[in-house]
Design a protein around this motif. Structure first.
Motif, PDB file in Angstrom:
ATOM      1  N   SER A  75       0.847  -1.192   0.000  1.00 33.82           N
ATOM      2  CA  SER A  75       0.000   0.000   0.000  1.00 33.82           C
ATOM      3  C   SER A  75       0.878   1.235   0.000  1.00 33.82           C
ATOM      4  O   SER A  75       1.952   1.251   0.624  1.00 33.82           O
ATOM      5  CB  SER A  75      -0.925   0.024   1.221  1.00 33.82           C
ATOM      6  N   ALA A  76       0.426   2.260  -0.688  1.00 36.12           N
ATOM      7  CA  ALA A  76       1.173   3.518  -0.749  1.00 36.12           C
ATOM      8  C   ALA A  76       0.203   4.682  -0.754  1.00 36.12           C
ATOM      9  O   ALA A  76      -0.841   4.639  -1.419  1.00 36.12           O
ATOM     10  CB  ALA A  76       2.059   3.573  -1.993  1.00 36.12           C
ATOM     11  N   LEU A  77       0.551   5.719  -0.015  1.00 37.97           N
ATOM     12  CA  LEU A  77      -0.209   6.962  -0.005  1.00 37.97           C
ATOM     13  C   LEU A  77       0.741   8.096  -0.345  1.00 37.97           C
ATOM     14  O   LEU A  77       1.714   8.340   0.372  1.00 37.97           O
ATOM     15  CB  LEU A  77      -0.845   7.213   1.371  1.00 37.97           C
ATOM     16  N   PHE A  78       0.481   8.787  -1.449  1.00 39.78           N
ATOM     17  CA  PHE A  78       1.281   9.925  -1.869  1.00 39.78           C
ATOM     18  C   PHE A  78       0.503  11.211  -1.563  1.00 39.78           C
ATOM     19  O   PHE A  78      -0.698  11.288  -1.852  1.00 39.78           O
ATOM     20  CB  PHE A  78       1.581   9.849  -3.366  1.00 39.78           C
ATOM     21  N   TYR A  79       1.196  12.194  -1.006  1.00 41.37           N
ATOM     22  CA  TYR A  79       0.497  13.437  -0.688  1.00 41.37           C
ATOM     23  C   TYR A  79       1.434  14.630  -0.826  1.00 41.37           C
ATOM     24  O   TYR A  79       2.660  14.515  -0.734  1.00 41.37           O
ATOM     25  CB  TYR A  79      -0.117  13.388   0.712  1.00 41.37           C
ATOM     26  N   ALA A  80       0.811  15.774  -1.059  1.00 39.77           N
ATOM     27  CA  ALA A  80       1.548  17.032  -1.170  1.00 39.77           C
ATOM     28  C   ALA A  80       0.668  18.144  -0.612  1.00 39.77           C
ATOM     29  O   ALA A  80      -0.549  18.161  -0.841  1.00 39.77           O
ATOM     30  CB  ALA A  80       1.919  17.326  -2.621  1.00 39.77           C
ATOM     31  N   ASN A  81       1.285  19.059   0.113  1.00 41.71           N
ATOM     32  CA  ASN A  81       0.587  20.216   0.661  1.00 41.71           C
ATOM     33  C   ASN A  81       1.387  21.472   0.352  1.00 41.71           C
ATOM     34  O   ASN A  81       2.628  21.484   0.468  1.00 41.71           O
ATOM     35  CB  ASN A  81       0.407  20.084   2.180  1.00 41.71           C
ATOM     36  N   PHE A  82       0.691  22.527  -0.022  1.00 42.52           N
ATOM     37  CA  PHE A  82       1.326  23.793  -0.354  1.00 42.52           C
ATOM     38  C   PHE A  82       0.617  24.929   0.385  1.00 42.52           C
ATOM     39  O   PHE A  82      -0.612  24.943   0.475  1.00 42.52           O
ATOM     40  CB  PHE A  82       1.264  24.064  -1.861  1.00 42.52           C
ATOM     41  N   GLN A  83       1.411  25.864   0.895  1.00 42.13           N
ATOM     42  CA  GLN A  83       0.861  27.050   1.546  1.00 42.13           C
ATOM     43  C   GLN A  83       1.532  28.293   0.979  1.00 42.13           C
ATOM     44  O   GLN A  83       2.757  28.317   0.815  1.00 42.13           O
ATOM     45  CB  GLN A  83       1.091  27.014   3.063  1.00 42.13           C
ATOM     46  N   ARG A  84       0.731  29.295   0.694  1.00 42.32           N
ATOM     47  CA  ARG A  84       1.221  30.612   0.269  1.00 42.32           C
ATOM     48  C   ARG A  84       0.424  31.649   1.045  1.00 42.32           C
ATOM     49  O   ARG A  84      -0.768  31.843   0.796  1.00 42.32           O
ATOM     50  CB  ARG A  84       1.036  30.817  -1.239  1.00 42.32           C
ATOM     51  N   ASN A  85       1.076  32.301   2.006  1.00 42.31           N
ATOM     52  CA  ASN A  85       0.404  33.264   2.868  1.00 42.31           C
ATOM     53  C   ASN A  85       1.022  34.644   2.713  1.00 42.31           C
ATOM     54  O   ASN A  85       2.248  34.784   2.637  1.00 42.31           O
ATOM     55  CB  ASN A  85       0.478  32.816   4.331  1.00 42.31           C
ATOM     56  N   PHE A  86       0.167  35.650   2.681  1.00 44.79           N
ATOM     57  CA  PHE A  86       0.583  37.031   2.476  1.00 44.79           C
ATOM     58  C   PHE A  86       0.018  37.898   3.594  1.00 44.79           C
ATOM     59  O   PHE A  86      -1.158  37.785   3.945  1.00 44.79           O
ATOM     60  CB  PHE A  86       0.063  37.517   1.117  1.00 44.79           C
ATOM     61  N   LEU A  99      -3.188  17.668  -1.908  1.00 47.30           N
ATOM     62  CA  LEU A  99      -3.332  16.627  -2.924  1.00 47.30           C
ATOM     63  C   LEU A  99      -2.961  15.288  -2.292  1.00 47.30           C
ATOM     64  O   LEU A  99      -1.892  15.152  -1.705  1.00 47.30           O
ATOM     65  CB  LEU A  99      -2.412  16.904  -4.120  1.00 47.30           C
ATOM     66  N   ARG A 100      -3.857  14.296  -2.405  1.00 45.15           N
ATOM     67  CA  ARG A 100      -3.622  12.991  -1.794  1.00 45.15           C
ATOM     68  C   ARG A 100      -4.116  11.896  -2.747  1.00 45.15           C
ATOM     69  O   ARG A 100      -5.190  12.021  -3.354  1.00 45.15           O
ATOM     70  CB  ARG A 100      -4.366  12.864  -0.449  1.00 45.15           C
ATOM     71  N   TYR A 101      -3.321  10.830  -2.846  1.00 49.32           N
ATOM     72  CA  TYR A 101      -3.733   9.693  -3.671  1.00 49.32           C
ATOM     73  C   TYR A 101      -3.109   8.423  -3.098  1.00 49.32           C
ATOM     74  O   TYR A 101      -1.894   8.350  -2.915  1.00 49.32           O
ATOM     75  CB  TYR A 101      -3.304   9.868  -5.133  1.00 49.32           C
ATOM     76  N   GLY A 102      -3.953   7.443  -2.819  1.00 47.46           N
ATOM     77  CA  GLY A 102      -3.479   6.190  -2.234  1.00 47.46           C
ATOM     78  C   GLY A 102      -3.915   4.992  -3.042  1.00 47.46           C
ATOM     79  O   GLY A 102      -5.006   4.981  -3.632  1.00 47.46           O
TER      80      GLY A 102
END
Length: 330
Positions: A75-86, A99-102
């Motif tokens: 089993s594998a879960l790939f994820y990415a998170n991005f933040q841009r704050n001003f 973004l998540r995909y397993g």
């Protein structure tokens, strides 16, 4: 699959091009014969912060002459998170993408999807003075999935697809941001919720709350089902993060929505609770739960054993997560 994959890379490109970390711009008069006014120097400062996270959680079981039995699986879960704050003076603008995909591969059966999420959030706010913790705010959010969903083991008929459903929230209200704790609370009495079902077969069935197709006695379609449903209601969200112990962080995210025009008081719930445990700079473990309830989401199941899926009413959706994996942040 081509459209979701293209959107995935477009999201990454857009978010990475939005800002560079902690930029400082200043206007400076180089003419020595003119007296320079430096009282507005601070007002020229533009301050961006960014955070990018990529990770993968893996689990594997293999058997050789194991008399208790069992199937090899990965089993594998790939994820990415991005933040841009001003933040500048009395103004703030916060942007996040998740973004998540397993997947799960088990001996003797096809690869199955275990998790699938595409979520974007953006909020803009301003306050009247620097001592206030309340902002006049507007918020936009979007969430959907990348690939087809199935009622396994049936992989012939999809029960969900990209933008079937897809959800957007757009509203205005007020947001409280705690000056010390990592806590935000958003209240919006004016929020439009749109549900998209761009797969016509699912739309004809009236899935996810859209108006179903009109048929005659023989089942012939007289009018196609609607692809979009729009609601107008009240939205409350909260986001709380805290280090409860050394290298142990708690994250609690809650969203409550009720439509004014259709069964007001019937609340859609989206609640995520996660505990993250950091082993070192690159290895992390996490455990969490995700609860959803939406009165418009109907479920399909074979209730009479005839091999066909019948549509039943809404239910509480529960997902439990436990993972250990490699994470890279910058």
């Amino acid at each position: 699959m081509k459209l979701p994959i293209l959107l995935f890379f477009c999201c990454i490109f857009f978010l990475n091009s939005m800002a560079s970390e902690k930029r400082y711009l200043a206007v400076k008069d180089t003419t020595s014969t003119i007296t320079k006014d430096t009282t507005n120097t601070d007002s020229m400062m533009i301050y961006w912060t960014e955070k990018n996270t990529f990770g993968v959680n893996l689990s594997e079981v293999a058997f050789v002459n194991w008399n208790s039995g069992g199937n090899n699986s990965v089993s594998a879960l790939f994820y990415a998170n991005f933040q841009r704050n001003f933040e500048r003076d009395l103004t703030m603008w916060r942007n996040t993408a998740s973004l998540r995909y397993g997947i799960n591969a088990q001996e003797g059966r096809e690869i199955r999807k275990t998790e699938d999420e595409l979520r974007l959030n953006s909020s803009f706010g301003f306050r009247t003075d620097s001592t206030s913790n309340w902002y006049y705010s507007g918020k936009f959010s979007f969430n959907s999935q990348f690939s087809n969903g199935y009622k396994y083991p049936d992989t012939e008929v999809a029960i969900s697809r990209f933008m079937a459903p897809g959800y957007t929230f757009l509203g205005v209200g007020t947001e409280f941001s705690h000056p010390e704790e990592d806590l935000t609370i958003y209240l919006s009495p004016i929020t439009f919720k749109s549900t998209f079902v761009l797969d016509q077969r699912l739309a004809n069935e009236g899935m996810f709350g859209v108006e179903a197709a009109v048929t005659d006695e023989l089942g012939n379609i007289l009018r196609e089902g609607e692809n979009v449903r729009t609601e107008f209601g009240f939205l409350v969200t909260s986001d709380f993060r805290k280090e409860v112990y050394e290298n142990i962080d708690l994250s609690n995210q809650l969203s409550l929505y009720s439509d004014y025009l259709n069964k007001f008081g019937n609340i859609d719930v989206d609640w995520q609770l996660t505990v993250n445990m950091q082993v070192n700079d690159f290895v992390k473990a996490n455990i969490g739960s995700h609860i959803r309830y939406d009165d418009d989401v109907k479920f399909k199941e074979d209730t009479n054993g005839d091999g066909k899926l019948e549509t039943s009413g809404p239910r509480i959706q529960l997902k439990q997560m436990l993972g250990v994996g490699v994470v890279y942040e910058f």
